[in-house]
Enzyme design. Structure first.
Site, PDB file in Angstrom:
ATOM      1  N   GLY A 127       0.815  -1.121   0.058  1.00 24.12           N
ATOM      2  CA  GLY A 127      -0.069   0.143  -0.025  1.00 24.12           C
ATOM      3  C   GLY A 127       1.191   1.211  -0.127  1.00 24.12           C
ATOM      4  O   GLY A 127       1.676   1.342   0.850  1.00 24.12           O
ATOM      5  N   ALA A 128       0.773   2.121  -1.140  1.00 23.58           N
ATOM      6  CA  ALA A 128       1.858   3.120  -1.200  1.00 23.58           C
ATOM      7  C   ALA A 128       0.807   4.557  -1.080  1.00 23.58           C
ATOM      8  O   ALA A 128       0.971   5.257  -1.775  1.00 23.58           O
ATOM      9  CB  ALA A 128       2.388   3.079  -2.411  1.00 23.58           C
ATOM     10  N   GLY A 129      -0.270   4.399  -0.714  1.00 22.47           N
ATOM     11  CA  GLY A 129      -1.093   5.293  -0.351  1.00 22.47           C
ATOM     12  C   GLY A 129      -0.768   6.380   0.829  1.00 22.47           C
ATOM     13  O   GLY A 129       0.573   6.495   1.197  1.00 22.47           O
ATOM     14  N   ASN A 140     -12.165  -4.871   1.939  1.00 19.56           N
ATOM     15  CA  ASN A 140     -10.852  -4.867   2.410  1.00 19.56           C
ATOM     16  C   ASN A 140     -10.351  -6.097   2.839  1.00 19.56           C
ATOM     17  O   ASN A 140      -9.242  -6.628   2.677  1.00 19.56           O
ATOM     18  CB  ASN A 140     -10.628  -3.979   3.672  1.00 19.56           C
ATOM     19  CG  ASN A 140     -10.514  -2.296   3.149  1.00 19.56           C
ATOM     20  OD1 ASN A 140     -10.497  -2.115   2.031  1.00 19.56           O
ATOM     21  ND2 ASN A 140     -10.315  -1.600   4.269  1.00 19.56           N
ATOM     22  N   GLY A 185       0.830   4.206   3.736  1.00 23.51           N
ATOM     23  CA  GLY A 185       2.169   3.330   3.053  1.00 23.51           C
ATOM     24  C   GLY A 185       3.158   4.471   2.926  1.00 23.51           C
ATOM     25  O   GLY A 185       4.488   3.993   3.161  1.00 23.51           O
ATOM     26  N   ARG A 194      -3.520   9.305  20.755  1.00 26.02           N
ATOM     27  CA  ARG A 194      -4.621  10.208  20.658  1.00 26.02           C
ATOM     28  C   ARG A 194      -4.854  10.541  22.055  1.00 26.02           C
ATOM     29  O   ARG A 194      -5.033  11.920  22.307  1.00 26.02           O
ATOM     30  CB  ARG A 194      -5.852   9.804  19.953  1.00 26.02           C
ATOM     31  CG  ARG A 194      -5.565   9.595  18.222  1.00 26.02           C
ATOM     32  CD  ARG A 194      -6.675   9.061  17.792  1.00 26.02           C
ATOM     33  NE  ARG A 194      -6.367   9.244  16.176  1.00 26.02           N
ATOM     34  CZ  ARG A 194      -6.855   8.435  15.080  1.00 26.02           C
ATOM     35  NH1 ARG A 194      -7.647   7.305  15.551  1.00 26.02           N
ATOM     36  NH2 ARG A 194      -6.621   8.722  14.127  1.00 26.02           N
ATOM     37  N   HIS A 238     -10.219  -1.683  17.803  1.00 19.09           N
ATOM     38  CA  HIS A 238      -9.903  -0.335  17.086  1.00 19.09           C
ATOM     39  C   HIS A 238     -11.260   0.223  16.769  1.00 19.09           C
ATOM     40  O   HIS A 238     -11.541   0.173  15.430  1.00 19.09           O
ATOM     41  CB  HIS A 238      -8.772  -0.477  16.208  1.00 19.09           C
ATOM     42  CG  HIS A 238      -8.277   0.805  15.562  1.00 19.09           C
ATOM     43  ND1 HIS A 238      -7.985   1.891  16.545  1.00 19.09           N
ATOM     44  CD2 HIS A 238      -8.252   1.189  14.117  1.00 19.09           C
ATOM     45  CE1 HIS A 238      -7.676   2.877  15.382  1.00 19.09           C
ATOM     46  NE2 HIS A 238      -7.934   2.458  14.221  1.00 19.09           N
ATOM     47  N   THR A 253      -4.602  -1.920   7.837  1.00 19.98           N
ATOM     48  CA  THR A 253      -5.854  -1.821   7.147  1.00 19.98           C
ATOM     49  C   THR A 253      -7.212  -2.105   8.116  1.00 19.98           C
ATOM     50  O   THR A 253      -7.007  -3.111   8.894  1.00 19.98           O
ATOM     51  CB  THR A 253      -6.043  -2.760   5.847  1.00 19.98           C
ATOM     52  OG1 THR A 253      -4.817  -2.721   5.432  1.00 19.98           O
ATOM     53  CG2 THR A 253      -7.287  -2.755   5.066  1.00 19.98           C
ATOM     54  N   ASN A 254      -8.109  -1.455   8.073  1.00 20.85           N
ATOM     55  CA  ASN A 254      -9.433  -1.324   8.799  1.00 20.85           C
ATOM     56  C   ASN A 254     -10.342  -2.199   7.911  1.00 20.85           C
ATOM     57  O   ASN A 254     -10.461  -2.251   6.991  1.00 20.85           O
ATOM     58  CB  ASN A 254      -9.985  -0.024   9.161  1.00 20.85           C
ATOM     59  CG  ASN A 254      -9.344   0.683   9.945  1.00 20.85           C
ATOM     60  OD1 ASN A 254      -9.189  -0.035  11.207  1.00 20.85           O
ATOM     61  ND2 ASN A 254      -9.015   1.925   9.997  1.00 20.85           N
TER      62      ASN A 254
HETATM   63  N1  APR Z   1      -2.285  -4.460  -3.308  1.00 21.88           N
HETATM   64  C1  APR Z   1      -1.711  -3.438  -3.024  1.00 21.88           C
HETATM   65  N2  APR Z   1      -1.935  -2.170  -2.854  1.00 21.88           N
HETATM   66  C2  APR Z   1      -3.521  -2.047  -2.985  1.00 21.88           C
HETATM   67  C3  APR Z   1      -4.450  -2.968  -3.072  1.00 21.88           C
HETATM   68  C4  APR Z   1      -3.951  -4.442  -3.207  1.00 21.88           C
HETATM   69  N3  APR Z   1      -4.329  -5.567  -3.578  1.00 21.88           N
HETATM   70  N4  APR Z   1      -5.514  -2.713  -2.929  1.00 21.88           N
HETATM   71  C5  APR Z   1      -5.345  -1.351  -2.781  1.00 21.88           C
HETATM   72  N5  APR Z   1      -4.154  -0.948  -2.729  1.00 21.88           N
HETATM   73  C6  APR Z   1      -3.747   0.502  -2.564  1.00 21.88           C
HETATM   74  C7  APR Z   1      -4.169   1.369  -3.157  1.00 21.88           C
HETATM   75  O1  APR Z   1      -3.805   1.725  -4.565  1.00 21.88           O
HETATM   76  C8  APR Z   1      -3.814   2.598  -2.499  1.00 21.88           C
HETATM   77  O2  APR Z   1      -2.620   3.124  -2.938  1.00 21.88           O
HETATM   78  O3  APR Z   1      -3.752   0.740  -1.135  1.00 21.88           O
HETATM   79  C9  APR Z   1      -3.448   2.277  -1.066  1.00 21.88           C
HETATM   80  C10 APR Z   1      -4.463   2.740  -0.041  1.00 21.88           C
HETATM   81  O4  APR Z   1      -3.990   4.181   0.309  1.00 21.88           O
HETATM   82  P1  APR Z   1      -5.037   5.198   0.520  1.00 21.88           P
HETATM   83  O5  APR Z   1      -6.202   5.167  -0.277  1.00 21.88           O
HETATM   84  O6  APR Z   1      -4.444   6.474   0.607  1.00 21.88           O
HETATM   85  O7  APR Z   1      -5.786   4.722   1.973  1.00 21.88           O
HETATM   86  P2  APR Z   1      -4.723   5.176   3.469  1.00 21.88           P
HETATM   87  O8  APR Z   1      -5.229   6.470   4.190  1.00 21.88           O
HETATM   88  O9  APR Z   1      -3.375   4.899   3.077  1.00 21.88           O
HETATM   89  O10 APR Z   1      -5.530   3.912   4.468  1.00 21.88           O
HETATM   90  C11 APR Z   1      -5.256   2.515   4.120  1.00 21.88           C
HETATM   91  O11 APR Z   1      -5.389   1.927   6.360  1.00 21.88           O
HETATM   92  O12 APR Z   1      -6.148   3.048   8.317  1.00 21.88           O
HETATM   93  C12 APR Z   1      -6.414   2.232   7.371  1.00 21.88           C
HETATM   94  O13 APR Z   1      -8.806   2.843   7.160  1.00 21.88           O
HETATM   95  C13 APR Z   1      -7.519   2.723   6.521  1.00 21.88           C
HETATM   96  O14 APR Z   1      -8.156   0.529   5.376  1.00 21.88           O
HETATM   97  C14 APR Z   1      -7.521   1.717   5.297  1.00 21.88           C
HETATM   98  C15 APR Z   1      -5.964   1.731   5.164  1.00 21.88           C
END
Ligand code: APR
Length: 320
Positions: free
Chosen positions: A14-16, A100, A19, A156, A180, A124-125
């Site tokens: 996850g590079a969001g 998820n 990540g 927090r 959580h 992930t949640n």
């Molecule tokens: N494999 C790899 N990456 C994936 C996959 C997968 N199968 N499915 C989704 N992703 C990536 C997306 O492409 C996106 O870049 O996961 C990333 C999620 O990033 P954001 O949408 O920015 O979410 P973020 O705020 O990082 O939160 C991610 O953590 O705290 C929890 O509730 C939150 O479940 C959520 C997770």
């Protein structure tokens, strides 16, 4: 050529928002070489390159790479999973369950194939349920599978206590157990300002308000951001766990861990204080709790059980 042989390999799936921020904090602390993995083409590579380009300015010499190929996680020491959908306003963490769940299942199959000796931290949640699912798919010993939540919820609470007392948040050591979510169990008796329990510094009413705000801490940020959920503090919390593990700190931290009889809970992942070291969860610390707090803890586990039951009914491979 940079010698990377002695550095641990940290993989962030996850590079969001979470990540990438996690990778940034790891780099700034030089915790190890970092690989960002994501399904979106170019995203992990772009963020990794951007972060790497900050190396000479920020003074880190770790290697930062990005990839869409899960086989690149080979030889990972630690894998942190934040892939998945974040909450939108009005959504509960449970709303994310099925979407998820599928992502976590697929990712854990890959971790099992390519990084079978790694320690896995799930972000992930809905957190506690996703860790339980990950555990069953991975088939790793429970000490190598855990979830990040308790450190975040406690951080927090620490901030809210510090704000109320108008003091430095780093002096506050809060303790939040349980799932959580809204049923988490903040423990004022175990929350101290440099050793002084907050029960001696704040009125009951003020503590109740802090507890309520802590329980809704994630939702408060979701309602402000509108398009996503918190990421700085969640990433910092995961980094805290990674540091404790890679540096064999034996730090006592609240994490979502597999309870095997502790607190009269068996076979479920839930937030409990544990010792983190190089092998993962070294032990769970059993704090004496009042009947009321123990009941709250068991109630929060009931919510986790419900989510797991729902996943099972949806066909996810979680044994009874
Ligand atoms: N494999 C790899 N990456 C994936 C996959 C997968 N199968 N499915 C989704 N992703 C990536 C997306 O492409 C996106 O870049 O996961 C990333 C999620 O990033 P954001 O949408 O920015 O979410 P973020 O705020 O990082 O939160 C991610 O953590 O705290 C929890 O509730 C939150 O479940 C959520 C997770």
């Amino acid at each position: 050529m940079i010698n990377t042989l002695s550095r641990p390999k940290i993989v962030s799936i996850g590079a969001g928002n979470i990540g990438a921020t996690f990778a940034q904090y790891c780099a700034e602390m030089s915790l190890g070489d970092i690989l960002l993995l994501d399904i979106v083409e170019g995203l992990p590579q772009g963020k990794a390159l951007d972060l790497a380009q900050a190396s000479s300015i920020r003074g880190y010499s770790v290697r930062i790479m990005g990839s869409n190929d899960f086989s690149d996680m080979k030889d990972a020491d630690i894998v942190v999973v934040s892939a998945g959908f974040p909450r939108k306003p009005g959504m509960s963490r449970l709303d994310l369950l099925e979407k998820n769940g599928k992502i976590i299942s697929e990712i854990c199959e890959n971790i099992k194939s390519y990084a079978p000796n790694s320690i896995v931290i799930i972000i992930t949640n809905p957190l506690d349920i996703m860790v339980q699912l990950a555990y069953h798919i991975l088939g790793f010993p429970p000490k190598r599978v855990m979830g990040m939540a308790g450190i975040l919820d406690s951080a927090r609470m620490s901030l809210f206590v510090a704000s109320e007392l108008e003091i430095d948040p780093t002096q506050v050591n809060a303790m939040v157990l349980g799932s959580h979510g809204d049923l988490m169990v903040p423990l004022p008796d175990y929350t101290c300002v440099n050793g002084i329990p907050i029960t001696q510094l704040l009125s009951k009413e003020k503590i109740e308000k802090i507890i309520e705000r802590t329980r809704k801490g994630g939702a408060e940020i979701v309602s402000l951001l509108k398009t996503g959920s918190a990421y700085y503090a969640p990433s910092a919390s995961a980094v805290r766990m990674v540091k404790a593990i890679l540096q064999d700190e034996k730090s006592v931290l609240p994490c979502a861990v597999y309870a095997n009889g502790e607190y009269q809970i068996t076979g479920y992942f839930v937030g409990l204080p544990c010792v983190l070291g190089r092998v993962g969860v070294e032990k769970i610390i059993e704090l004496p709790l009042t009947q009321e707090k123990l009941k709250e803890l068991h109630y929060s586990v009931e919510e986790v059980k419900q989510g797991i039951k729902q996943l099972r009914e949806l066909g996810f491979p979680i044994p009874q």
